[in-house]
Scaffold this motif. Structure first.
Motif, PDB file in Angstrom:
ATOM      1  N   ALA A   1     -70.883 -28.328  -3.624  1.00 33.50           N
ATOM      2  CA  ALA A   1     -71.470 -29.649  -3.372  1.00 33.50           C
ATOM      3  C   ALA A   1     -71.291 -30.059  -1.913  1.00 33.50           C
ATOM      4  CB  ALA A   1     -70.817 -30.684  -4.284  1.00 33.50           C
ATOM      5  N   PRO A   2     -72.362 -30.432  -1.237  1.00 26.46           N
ATOM      6  CA  PRO A   2     -72.252 -30.939   0.132  1.00 26.46           C
ATOM      7  C   PRO A   2     -71.750 -32.380   0.123  1.00 26.46           C
ATOM      8  CG  PRO A   2     -74.542 -30.921  -0.560  1.00 26.46           C
ATOM      9  CD  PRO A   2     -73.762 -30.313  -1.685  1.00 26.46           C
ATOM     10  N   VAL A   3     -70.792 -32.658   0.999  1.00 27.03           N
ATOM     11  CA  VAL A   3     -70.213 -34.006   1.058  1.00 27.03           C
ATOM     12  C   VAL A   3     -70.052 -34.431   2.510  1.00 27.03           C
ATOM     13  CG1 VAL A   3     -68.955 -33.767  -1.128  1.00 27.03           C
ATOM     14  CG2 VAL A   3     -67.841 -33.124   1.019  1.00 27.03           C
ATOM     15  N   TYR A   4     -69.899 -35.745   2.699  1.00 29.97           N
ATOM     16  CA  TYR A   4     -69.529 -36.311   3.995  1.00 29.97           C
ATOM     17  C   TYR A   4     -68.134 -36.907   3.845  1.00 29.97           C
ATOM     18  CZ  TYR A   4     -74.468 -35.847   5.087  1.00 29.97           C
ATOM     19  OH  TYR A   4     -75.728 -35.345   5.296  1.00 29.97           O
ATOM     20  N   MET A   5     -67.374 -36.886   4.944  1.00 24.71           N
ATOM     21  CA  MET A   5     -66.010 -37.402   4.865  1.00 24.71           C
ATOM     22  C   MET A   5     -65.625 -38.094   6.158  1.00 24.71           C
ATOM     23  SD  MET A   5     -62.510 -35.380   3.904  1.00 24.71           S
ATOM     24  CE  MET A   5     -60.923 -36.208   3.930  1.00 24.71           C
ATOM     25  N   ALA A   6     -64.960 -39.246   6.020  1.00 27.81           N
ATOM     26  CA  ALA A   6     -64.399 -39.957   7.160  1.00 27.81           C
ATOM     27  C   ALA A   6     -62.901 -40.112   6.929  1.00 27.81           C
ATOM     28  CB  ALA A   6     -65.059 -41.331   7.312  1.00 27.81           C
ATOM     29  N   PHE A   7     -62.105 -39.935   7.967  1.00 27.94           N
ATOM     30  CA  PHE A   7     -60.659 -40.093   7.832  1.00 27.94           C
ATOM     31  C   PHE A   7     -60.044 -40.401   9.198  1.00 27.94           C
ATOM     32  CE2 PHE A   7     -61.606 -35.591   8.320  1.00 27.94           C
ATOM     33  CZ  PHE A   7     -60.712 -35.145   9.289  1.00 27.94           C
ATOM     34  N   LEU A   8     -58.843 -40.923   9.150  1.00 29.69           N
ATOM     35  CA  LEU A   8     -58.151 -41.368  10.351  1.00 29.69           C
ATOM     36  C   LEU A   8     -56.901 -40.526  10.556  1.00 29.69           C
ATOM     37  CD1 LEU A   8     -58.898 -43.874  12.185  1.00 29.69           C
ATOM     38  CD2 LEU A   8     -56.951 -45.024  11.129  1.00 29.69           C
ATOM     39  N   ARG A   9     -56.638 -40.185  11.829  1.00 29.56           N
ATOM     40  CA  ARG A   9     -55.384 -39.505  12.183  1.00 29.56           C
ATOM     41  C   ARG A   9     -54.651 -40.312  13.239  1.00 29.56           C
ATOM     42  NH1 ARG A   9     -55.465 -33.395  13.642  1.00 29.56           N
ATOM     43  NH2 ARG A   9     -57.394 -33.838  14.776  1.00 29.56           N
ATOM     44  N   PHE A  10     -53.340 -40.254  13.176  1.00 26.36           N
ATOM     45  CA  PHE A  10     -52.477 -41.013  14.088  1.00 26.36           C
ATOM     46  C   PHE A  10     -51.988 -40.101  15.208  1.00 26.36           C
ATOM     47  CE2 PHE A  10     -48.063 -42.268  15.182  1.00 26.36           C
ATOM     48  CZ  PHE A  10     -48.315 -43.512  15.724  1.00 26.36           C
ATOM     49  N   MET A  11     -52.059 -40.583  16.442  1.00 25.60           N
ATOM     50  CA  MET A  11     -51.625 -39.781  17.581  1.00 25.60           C
ATOM     51  C   MET A  11     -50.132 -40.024  17.820  1.00 25.60           C
ATOM     52  SD  MET A  11     -54.956 -39.995  20.086  1.00 25.60           S
ATOM     53  CE  MET A  11     -54.343 -38.690  21.149  1.00 25.60           C
ATOM     54  N   GLY A  12     -49.320 -39.341  17.055  1.00 27.74           N
ATOM     55  CA  GLY A  12     -47.873 -39.448  17.107  1.00 27.74           C
ATOM     56  C   GLY A  12     -47.260 -38.719  15.931  1.00 27.74           C
ATOM     57  N   GLU A  13     -45.987 -38.941  15.701  1.00 30.52           N
ATOM     58  CA  GLU A  13     -45.276 -38.249  14.637  1.00 30.52           C
ATOM     59  C   GLU A  13     -45.626 -38.816  13.260  1.00 30.52           C
ATOM     60  OE1 GLU A  13     -43.222 -35.473  15.033  1.00 30.52           O
ATOM     61  OE2 GLU A  13     -44.176 -35.604  17.000  1.00 30.52           O
ATOM     62  N   ASP A  14     -45.435 -38.001  12.230  1.00 33.48           N
ATOM     63  CA  ASP A  14     -45.749 -38.398  10.870  1.00 33.48           C
ATOM     64  C   ASP A  14     -44.882 -39.576  10.425  1.00 33.48           C
ATOM     65  OD1 ASP A  14     -47.306 -37.838   8.473  1.00 33.48           O
ATOM     66  OD2 ASP A  14     -45.403 -37.261   7.565  1.00 33.48           O
ATOM     67  N   SER A  15     -43.621 -39.616  10.878  1.00 33.42           N
ATOM     68  CA  SER A  15     -42.734 -40.715  10.510  1.00 33.42           C
ATOM     69  C   SER A  15     -43.257 -42.050  11.043  1.00 33.42           C
ATOM     70  CB  SER A  15     -41.323 -40.458  11.054  1.00 33.42           C
ATOM     71  OG  SER A  15     -41.349 -40.304  12.473  1.00 33.42           O
TER      72      SER A  15
END
Length: 306
Positions: free
Chosen positions: A221-235
């Motif tokens: 199935a073709p899908v579109y996805m949007a997501f956010l990433r943080f520029m720093g450590e996971d904590s």
């Protein structure tokens, strides 16, 4: 020539082998491009003029050697992984190496304490010789990979340098604020292979966040996805939350989650489906339903937890 020593030709190859913490050694060997004003360039985070350190440097891969450290009958040393790589022949005098261990050098290594290789980036701790590599794999001062997903970018640096690199070299959009309203358009929505839109970076709460949007195949199935990433450590990323929303015609899809650190690769986050996932039929419906062009408007908000 030493008694019993035979001359042999050095042949370069890459077999699989067992060794002391091979993963950590590869991490130290990996070639990286650093674009930083910090001047990080000292080899292994220490002066190259130190005689003991030079003795512990493998002449083949130039990494620090860890037990077992091998030597030829003439006393030339090299690391365990390179012993396999040169087919058991000394790279210096070409004598057969055999199975001679350099126990004296291994004993010297046990007594050393070394600074982290990321000392110039802010890590001022020192570590016993055998703990140094393990620490460096998880050191919070280690440089970050460029988060740009549209090309294979090898740049690694601290966050301010990465932000400048994204703006100058990848021409990404930089926005101030914790809310956003983005429009994504594609003229041929049925083509989902490698469909990645320009990365957007937000300055919010004095930190930076990367907004990704792309199309890919999820199974059949073709899908579109949007997501956010943080520029720093996971904590630090876990201190923030965000929402994404897309919709039209009195219908909407909403996602709420925690941004992932850019320590996680863009592909890993995407493949884990940790974001707003939009099936293609819904994406086309929200675009107007004529299936001729993708026109999605995604709104979002970032906030800081208590």
């Amino acid at each position: 020539m030493a008694p019993g020593g035979g001359v042999c030709k050095v042949v370069e190859s890459h077999p699989k082998y067992a060794n002391y913490d091979i993963t950590a050694a590869k991490a130290e060997k990996r070639s990286t491009q650093i674009k930083s004003n910090s001047g990080w360039g000292e080899k292994h985070g220490m002066p190259s003029t130190n005689g003991v350190h030079e003795l512990l440097e493998c002449p083949v891969c130039k990494n620090l050697m860890y037990p077992p450290i091998h030597q030829c009958p003439n006393g030339h040393t090299l690391c365990s992984s390179c012993k396999f790589r040169v087919h058991n022949c000394c790279p210096t005098c070409h004598l057969e190496l055999g199975n001679i261990r350099c126990l004296a050098l291994e004993k010297v290594a046990e007594s050393l304490e070394l600074p982290c290789r990321y000392q110039s980036l802010g890590c001022y701790d020192t570590f016993p010789y055998f703990s140094k590599l393990k620490h460096e794999q998880h050191c919070r001062f280690r440089p970050y990979n460029c988060p740009y997903a549209g090309s294979e970018c090898s740049v690694m640096a601290d966050i301010p340098t990465i932000v400048s690199h994204l703006k100058e070299d990848h021409q990404v959009d930089l926005h101030d604020g914790c809310t956003f309203n983005h429009r994504y358009v594609k003229s041929k929505p049925h083509e989902v292979e490698n469909a990645t839109w320009m990365l957007t970076v937000f300055n919010c709460f004095g930190r930076q966040f990367c907004l990704h949007f792309e199309a890919f195949q999820l199974g059949m199935a073709p899908v579109y996805m949007a997501f956010l990433r943080f520029m720093g450590e996971d904590s630090e990323a876990k201190k923030f939350s965000y929402t994404l929303e897309v919709g039209a015609y009195d219908r909407k899809l909403t996602w709420q989650g925690v941004p992932r650190s850019i320590r996680y690769s863009h592909r890993k986050v995407r493949d884990s489906q940790d974001g707003l996932l939009i099936p293609r039929h819904l994406a086309l419906f929200f675009s107007g339903g004529d299936r001729q062009e993708l026109k999605l408007r995604i709104t979002g908000r970032i906030w800081k937890g208590q």
